[in-house]
Design an enzyme around this catalytic site. Structure first.
Site, PDB file in Angstrom:
ATOM      1  N   GLU A 149       0.913  -1.198   0.004  1.00 48.50           N
ATOM      2  CA  GLU A 149       0.045  -0.037   0.071  1.00 48.50           C
ATOM      3  C   GLU A 149       0.971   1.181  -0.103  1.00 48.50           C
ATOM      4  O   GLU A 149       1.669   1.385   1.030  1.00 48.50           O
ATOM      5  CB  GLU A 149      -0.827   0.063   1.250  1.00 48.50           C
ATOM      6  CG  GLU A 149      -1.390   1.301   1.684  1.00 48.50           C
ATOM      7  CD  GLU A 149      -2.199   1.369   2.753  1.00 48.50           C
ATOM      8  OE1 GLU A 149      -2.575   2.642   3.300  1.00 48.50           O
ATOM      9  OE2 GLU A 149      -2.348   0.588   3.795  1.00 48.50           O
ATOM     10  N   ARG A 176       0.126  10.424   0.625  1.00 49.28           N
ATOM     11  CA  ARG A 176       0.668  11.384   1.894  1.00 49.28           C
ATOM     12  C   ARG A 176       1.671  12.426   1.552  1.00 49.28           C
ATOM     13  O   ARG A 176       2.165  13.313   2.079  1.00 49.28           O
ATOM     14  CB  ARG A 176       1.040  10.856   3.221  1.00 49.28           C
ATOM     15  CG  ARG A 176       0.117  10.105   3.919  1.00 49.28           C
ATOM     16  CD  ARG A 176       0.686   9.494   5.286  1.00 49.28           C
ATOM     17  NE  ARG A 176      -0.135   8.157   5.641  1.00 49.28           N
ATOM     18  CZ  ARG A 176       0.290   7.563   6.703  1.00 49.28           C
ATOM     19  NH1 ARG A 176       1.431   7.785   7.344  1.00 49.28           N
ATOM     20  NH2 ARG A 176      -0.240   6.461   6.961  1.00 49.28           N
ATOM     21  N   THR A 230      -4.634   6.145   2.245  1.00 56.60           N
ATOM     22  CA  THR A 230      -4.915   7.548   2.709  1.00 56.60           C
ATOM     23  C   THR A 230      -5.502   8.317   1.331  1.00 56.60           C
ATOM     24  O   THR A 230      -5.591   9.394   1.150  1.00 56.60           O
ATOM     25  CB  THR A 230      -3.833   8.432   3.035  1.00 56.60           C
ATOM     26  OG1 THR A 230      -2.973   7.414   3.903  1.00 56.60           O
ATOM     27  CG2 THR A 230      -3.996   9.393   4.055  1.00 56.60           C
ATOM     28  N   LYS A 236     -10.393  -1.357   6.985  1.00 59.73           N
ATOM     29  CA  LYS A 236      -9.403  -1.388   7.567  1.00 59.73           C
ATOM     30  C   LYS A 236      -9.636  -0.654   9.062  1.00 59.73           C
ATOM     31  O   LYS A 236     -10.777  -0.017   9.190  1.00 59.73           O
ATOM     32  CB  LYS A 236      -8.712   0.072   6.770  1.00 59.73           C
ATOM     33  CG  LYS A 236      -7.398   0.584   7.637  1.00 59.73           C
ATOM     34  CD  LYS A 236      -6.836   1.553   6.528  1.00 59.73           C
ATOM     35  CE  LYS A 236      -5.490   2.053   7.300  1.00 59.73           C
ATOM     36  NZ  LYS A 236      -4.862   3.045   6.321  1.00 59.73           N
TER      37      LYS A 236
END
Length: 209
Positions: free
Chosen positions: A38, A42, A66, A126
């Site tokens: 993953e 960010r 994210t 998640k």
């Protein structure tokens, strides 16, 4: 996707500041036996990193993390990600992912979050921030009323080599998300052999659960 994740049970959570680190990191993880990652949105380099890995290593199950906005979901898909994740649950980003065919795992922490996710068709969730939100105790509590639905969790946040076994022993946990084997300092210093070693150790620990 779920079968691939269940076979490895570890999803490395990667933060990359430089696109040039993408391919060497993929090589290091593959050498350690892990073909899942993953890459979090960010940093400004995230999209380019996904593009490079998707182009050179099609065998990698490549996710984008994210994802907070619709446009990030689209960019992740266009770059080559095959699944997306978010720290929280936003019906709009889930709808966008569904519309463009990107498998999506929203972040949940409470029973209400789980129910909303299930109502939106999401069953691989998640659990974030795992340790702060109650860890394995909270997951056991959530498994009681929701385990029969087929929901599975990927706990992330505070997971280490020291506590991963506690999570992976729970039937409701599909895999854990962790960053210790792809620590930002290791990546920035180009310590690819160390990343490979830590990855092998993590996979061996997961296989023993």
């Amino acid at each position: 996707m779920l079968d691939r994740i269940l076979s490895k049970r570890i999803v490395p959570v990667v933060v990359l500041d430089r696109a040039d680190d993408a391919e060497p990191l993929a090589v290091a993880l593959l050498a350690g036996g892990l073909d899942i990652m993953e890459i979090t949105f960010r940093t400004a380099a995230a999209e380019e990193c996904i593009k490079r890995i998707a182009a050179r290593f099609p065998e990698v199950l490549l996710g984008a993390g994210t994802l907070l906005e619709d446009e990030q979901v689209q960019r992740a898909k266009d770059a080559g990600a095959v699944f997306g994740l978010a720290p929280g649950l936003n019906p709009r980003t889930i709808a966008k992912a569904n519309a463009i065919g990107l498998q999506f795992s929203p972040g949940v922490m409470t029973p209400s979050d789980v129910e909303q996710a299930l109502s939106l068709g999401c069953k691989l969730l998640k659990f974030f921030p795992a340790e702060t939100a109650g860890g394995t105790g909270m997951l056991k509590a959530l498994a009681g009323p929701y385990g029969h639905t087929g929901v599975k969790f990927i706990p992330t946040g505070g997971i280490t080599s020291g506590n991963l076994a506690n999570y992976l022993k729970l039937p409701v946990v599909a895999a854990i998300g962790g960053s210790w084997m792809v620590d930002k300092q290791l990546v920035n210093e180009g310590k690819w052999d160390e990343i490979t070693r830590l990855t092998r150790e993590a996979l061996a620990a997961a296989a023993a659960c």
